[in-house]
Design a protein around this motif. Structure first.
Motif, PDB file in Angstrom:
ATOM      1  N   GLU A 192       0.872  -1.171   0.000  1.00 46.79           N
ATOM      2  CA  GLU A 192       0.000   0.000   0.000  1.00 46.79           C
ATOM      3  C   GLU A 192       0.907   1.219   0.000  1.00 46.79           C
ATOM      4  OE1 GLU A 192      -4.096   1.128   1.985  1.00 46.79           O
ATOM      5  OE2 GLU A 192      -2.478   1.225   3.461  1.00 46.79           O
ATOM      6  N   ILE A 193       0.737   2.072  -1.021  1.00 41.20           N
ATOM      7  CA  ILE A 193       1.615   3.240  -1.115  1.00 41.20           C
ATOM      8  C   ILE A 193       0.808   4.526  -1.141  1.00 41.20           C
ATOM      9  CG2 ILE A 193       3.378   1.967  -2.399  1.00 41.20           C
ATOM     10  CD1 ILE A 193       2.393   3.508  -4.909  1.00 41.20           C
ATOM     11  N   LYS A 194       1.515   5.621  -0.927  1.00 40.76           N
ATOM     12  CA  LYS A 194       0.889   6.924  -0.911  1.00 40.76           C
ATOM     13  C   LYS A 194       1.758   7.853  -1.749  1.00 40.76           C
ATOM     14  CE  LYS A 194      -0.892   9.996   2.445  1.00 40.76           C
ATOM     15  NZ  LYS A 194      -0.863  10.494   3.820  1.00 40.76           N
ATOM     16  N   LEU A 195       1.157   8.629  -2.635  1.00 38.88           N
ATOM     17  CA  LEU A 195       1.913   9.597  -3.436  1.00 38.88           C
ATOM     18  C   LEU A 195       1.656  10.986  -2.872  1.00 38.88           C
ATOM     19  CD1 LEU A 195       1.113   8.286  -7.041  1.00 38.88           C
ATOM     20  CD2 LEU A 195       2.922   7.575  -5.473  1.00 38.88           C
ATOM     21  N   GLY A 196       2.677  11.631  -2.361  1.00 40.20           N
ATOM     22  CA  GLY A 196       2.496  12.950  -1.759  1.00 40.20           C
ATOM     23  C   GLY A 196       1.413  12.886  -0.696  1.00 40.20           C
ATOM     24  N   ASN A 197       0.424  13.775  -0.787  1.00 41.69           N
ATOM     25  CA  ASN A 197      -0.651  13.786   0.204  1.00 41.69           C
ATOM     26  C   ASN A 197      -1.928  13.136  -0.318  1.00 41.69           C
ATOM     27  OD1 ASN A 197       0.782  15.089   2.242  1.00 41.69           O
ATOM     28  ND2 ASN A 197       0.493  17.075   1.196  1.00 41.69           N
ATOM     29  N   LYS A 198      -1.828  12.469  -1.464  1.00 39.35           N
ATOM     30  CA  LYS A 198      -3.026  11.847  -2.052  1.00 39.35           C
ATOM     31  C   LYS A 198      -3.445  10.623  -1.258  1.00 39.35           C
ATOM     32  CE  LYS A 198      -2.124  13.632  -6.660  1.00 39.35           C
ATOM     33  NZ  LYS A 198      -0.753  13.203  -7.111  1.00 39.35           N
ATOM     34  N   VAL A 199      -4.589  10.073  -1.636  1.00 39.70           N
ATOM     35  CA  VAL A 199      -5.110   8.914  -0.925  1.00 39.70           C
ATOM     36  C   VAL A 199      -4.291   7.661  -1.293  1.00 39.70           C
ATOM     37  CG1 VAL A 199      -6.814   8.477  -2.719  1.00 39.70           C
ATOM     38  CG2 VAL A 199      -7.219   7.637  -0.391  1.00 39.70           C
ATOM     39  N   ALA A 200      -4.114   6.771  -0.303  1.00 36.83           N
ATOM     40  CA  ALA A 200      -3.284   5.586  -0.514  1.00 36.83           C
ATOM     41  C   ALA A 200      -3.954   4.562  -1.413  1.00 36.83           C
ATOM     42  CB  ALA A 200      -2.962   4.952   0.837  1.00 36.83           C
ATOM     43  N   PHE A 201      -3.157   3.768  -2.110  1.00 40.19           N
ATOM     44  CA  PHE A 201      -3.681   2.646  -2.906  1.00 40.19           C
ATOM     45  C   PHE A 201      -2.628   1.548  -2.960  1.00 40.19           C
ATOM     46  CE2 PHE A 201      -1.425   5.494  -5.673  1.00 40.19           C
ATOM     47  CZ  PHE A 201      -0.812   4.713  -6.629  1.00 40.19           C
ATOM     48  N   THR A 202      -3.001   0.371  -3.445  1.00 35.72           N
ATOM     49  CA  THR A 202      -2.036  -0.728  -3.425  1.00 35.72           C
ATOM     50  C   THR A 202      -1.496  -1.000  -4.822  1.00 35.72           C
ATOM     51  OG1 THR A 202      -3.583  -2.524  -3.827  1.00 35.72           O
ATOM     52  CG2 THR A 202      -3.333  -1.807  -1.544  1.00 35.72           C
ATOM     53  N   ILE A 203      -0.249  -1.484  -4.852  1.00 39.19           N
ATOM     54  CA  ILE A 203       0.367  -1.874  -6.119  1.00 39.19           C
ATOM     55  C   ILE A 203       0.934  -3.288  -5.973  1.00 39.19           C
ATOM     56  CG2 ILE A 203       0.959   0.502  -6.714  1.00 39.19           C
ATOM     57  CD1 ILE A 203       3.865  -0.155  -5.908  1.00 39.19           C
TER      58      ILE A 203
END
Lengths: 219, 219
Positions: free
Chosen positions: A195-206
DNA sequence: GAAAGAAATTAGATTTGTCTAAAATAATTT
DNA sequence: AAATTATTTTAGACAAATCTAATTTCTTTC
């Protein structure tokens, strides 16, 4: 201010564990230092009293800014001595750690600076780890695979593992490009997805496959 | 066997005081180490238990052969580090003592031998003191005036201050020549005359003037 | 959301090196 | 040789860093 070898060992261990995972626990620290959790608690209180640690009982702990500076000073000494041992005294890179553990506690800062000059200001130690300068700054340019990025550590995407259009398509769709600020929030053991987060955006999984194709630079 | 920094400091201090005067006292040692006589007694017992010291309470103490070897090892490390600091790191000869005091307690013997090789096996430190080799042997070729020879220290006459017939006459009469084994048994403050002993012969006294004309090498 | 389990903390003991104050021994003086 | 003085040692306490065992707090499970 001056610290005992024991205090310095705790500070350094906390620093290193915090690099690998921002949430360091009493038990982990005890294991790392080959001691008992009770001893760790004792030392945490002492380090808090010296303002090197943010610590509330049962609530975990992190190094204060001052603590981080102390840690960087110790890391600096350790890595400079390792460089000296390998470059000048012809030690093998695998023989130096224990000796450097002793040398890093020598207190004279004049010694450290003269040693640094003598070695001609090396930027990396024999293991490739960066050597902090007098102010604690170091080149953090060792890129690591996203899979290996410690949880909660902020990093920046700096390279991709292939240039295939399939990968680039997925990257574009996920809003990931070179320079993107990235952070791993959770690692799932089942399929090694993240589960990752880009900057302050909402987290998602890769997926594991995507993570392995991404190289990042810890900040 | 391994020793604490504190134990090593005691051993080294005893060694140095014993060089200056074979009869070291508890109080002298306390003064040298900036501690209290009671602490010294505590440590003497510990060092005796470790067989580094010949010691009977109230009866004084001397280093055992093992203790002397340990002392020489510490002196070796101290002087090698001093050489390193001055020769490689460009410290002034007057700046190095405190740092070397810390470095001498680093335990790795591999480190010492590699350092010795790196420095190309120096025989003397920046203050002119001889550096013991791995086996504790060193060139003791700093000749000192007989006036300055510590009490009860065996030495060998190696030079005279003048070649006047008057001096040679007195030397012949006293049975003193180059190579004679000599030892100072007592120093008289009144006229600075010395009671000396040649080999196993009976002791006799010589004047300050004669003593000052004699140079000896401690054995 | 109560109970069980895990983690962290406290309480009290231990070791090392130090200290002060008192006692024992040695050295010196008369 | 007895008395005074100086030196050395003991007895008991303390701080730092550690430990074990018991307790408290947090987390997870049912």
């Amino acid at each position: 201010m001056n610290f005992t070898s024991s205090e310095e060992n705790y500070i350094k261990a906390i620093y290193h564990l915090q690099q690998a995972d921002a949430n360091v626990t009493t038990n982990e620290l005890a294991a790392e230092l080959q001691t008992k959790p009770a001893s760790v608690t004792d030392m945490l209180k002492k380090l808090k009293a010296k303002k090197l640690l943010n610590y509330e009982r049962y609530q975990g702990f992190t190094l204060s800014n001052q603590g981080k500076q102390i840690a960087l000073g110790i890391v600096r000494k350790h890595r400079l001595w390792e460089f000296f041992l390998v470059d000048k005294l012809k030690f093998g890179w695998d023989e130096v750690h224990a000796v450097a553990e002793e040398l890093e506690h020598i207190s004279s800062s004049l010694l450290v600076e003269r040693l640094d000059a003598f070695l001609e200001h090396p930027k990396f130690d024999p293991h490739g780890d960066p050597i902090p300068d007098v102010h604690g700054k170091m080149e953090s340019n060792r890129q690591v695979n996203l899979i290996d990025l410690p949880i909660n550590k902020k990093a920046e995407v700096c390279a991709v593992g292939s240039q295939s259009t399939e990968l680039l398509e997925l990257l574009k769709h996920s809003n990931i490009s070179i320079g993107t600020k990235i952070e791993v929030k959770k690692k799932f053991t089942f399929d090694h997805s993240l589960e990752i987060k880009l900057g302050n955006k909402v987290a998602f999984t890769i997926s594991q496959q995507l993570a392995q194709a991404l190289f990042v630079k810890p900040l």
